[in-house]
Structure formats: C-alpha cells, structure tokens
Design a protein around this motif. Structure first.
Motif, PDB file in Angstrom:
ATOM      1  N   GLY A 105      75.542  48.804 -20.290  1.00 43.34           N
ATOM      2  CA  GLY A 105      74.862  48.491 -21.543  1.00 43.34           C
ATOM      3  C   GLY A 105      74.198  49.712 -22.149  1.00 43.34           C
ATOM      4  N   SER A 108      76.907  51.838 -23.565  1.00 46.86           N
ATOM      5  CA  SER A 108      77.476  51.209 -24.769  1.00 46.86           C
ATOM      6  C   SER A 108      76.584  51.444 -25.980  1.00 46.86           C
ATOM      7  N   ASP A 109      75.272  51.432 -25.762  1.00 47.33           N
ATOM      8  CA  ASP A 109      74.323  51.631 -26.857  1.00 47.33           C
ATOM      9  C   ASP A 109      74.140  53.094 -27.240  1.00 47.33           C
ATOM     10  N   MET A 110      74.121  53.999 -26.242  1.00 44.57           N
ATOM     11  CA  MET A 110      73.718  55.379 -26.496  1.00 44.57           C
ATOM     12  C   MET A 110      74.752  56.441 -26.158  1.00 44.57           C
TER      13      MET A 110
END
Length: 138
Positions: A105, A108-110
């Motif tokens: 996660g 996926s975000d950064m």
C-alpha cells in the motif's frame, strides 16, 4: 458414520493471472529483512492462503501476485521454505499478510518515496519482536 462435504460449502478460489511488478520487486530489494533487519534481501512470495486478506495462495497453475512479497535475507528465505511458511511466520510473531499489504500500500501510494516509511515499519516490527539491530551492526 463418514462425514460428507457438500459441494455448495466448498470454498472456490478465483483463478487469476498473478500481477507482476518489476518496479515493486526492485523496491523490495532496497528494504531490510523483516526478520533479521539485514540488507541484501530476496523477494519472498507468500504461498499460504489467507482469504480474509484476499490471498488465495498458490496451487497447481497458480502463483502469488507480487503484492504478496516480503523482503527476507537469504537465510530467512531458505528457512521459510524448509520449515514451512505457517510454522516460520508463527515463530517470528509476524502476520506476513498484513505486513505485505502495508508495504504494498505504501509503495502503491508513494512509489520509491515510500522506502523510508516501509523501513520504519519494518524496524518497528523488529523492535516489537526484540530483534532491532543497532546501527553499524552486520
């Protein structure tokens, strides 16, 4: 009297083509081992199913997506395969599915900017288990 399992009660796992992500695997190789804290890791895919987290395991003709990978030292990765995954992760006190989803996660975000955050989470896992290494320790 023999017990019968009705077909309706059997769990059906979806057959999906596992997603592969070379960028994510490269990111994993930059992190410390989640068990020892050492760098120079291998990407260890989780094989054991955990449907409550959306992981249906590996089986004939089915491989785990890269989302279910954790950084392990070569020794820990070997031990994971030799001892069996459930026994290995139970002994470490780590829920590998939650940790894998957390790291995935963050990435996926950064993207690669997630490296210090993922490292901090791994260090917290190591500290909770009493295995956090001192700086400069091999």
């Amino acid at each position: 009297m023999a017990m019968q399992i009705r077909k309706e009660a059997a769990i059906s796992f979806p057959k999906i083509k596992p997603s592969k992500n070379k960028g994510y695997l490269s990111f994993i190789h930059k992190l410390p081992c989640v068990v020892t804290g050492r760098y120079g890791v291998e990407a260890a895919h989780l094989s054991m199913a955990a449907p409550q987290f959306g992981h249906y395991g590996r089986g004939k003709g089915r491989k785990a997506p890269d989302r279910w990978v954790l950084p392990l030292s070569r020794e820990s990765h070997y031990e994971q395969h030799q001892d069996g995954e459930e026994r290995f992760w139970s002994r470490t006190g780590i829920n590998p599915h939650i940790l894998a989803l957390t790291i995935f996660g963050l990435y996926s975000d950064m993207g690669d900017d997630a490296q210090p955050f993922a490292t901090a989470i791994i260090n917290q896992v190591l500290a909770n288990a009493g295995r956090l290494r001192e700086r400069g320790q091999p």
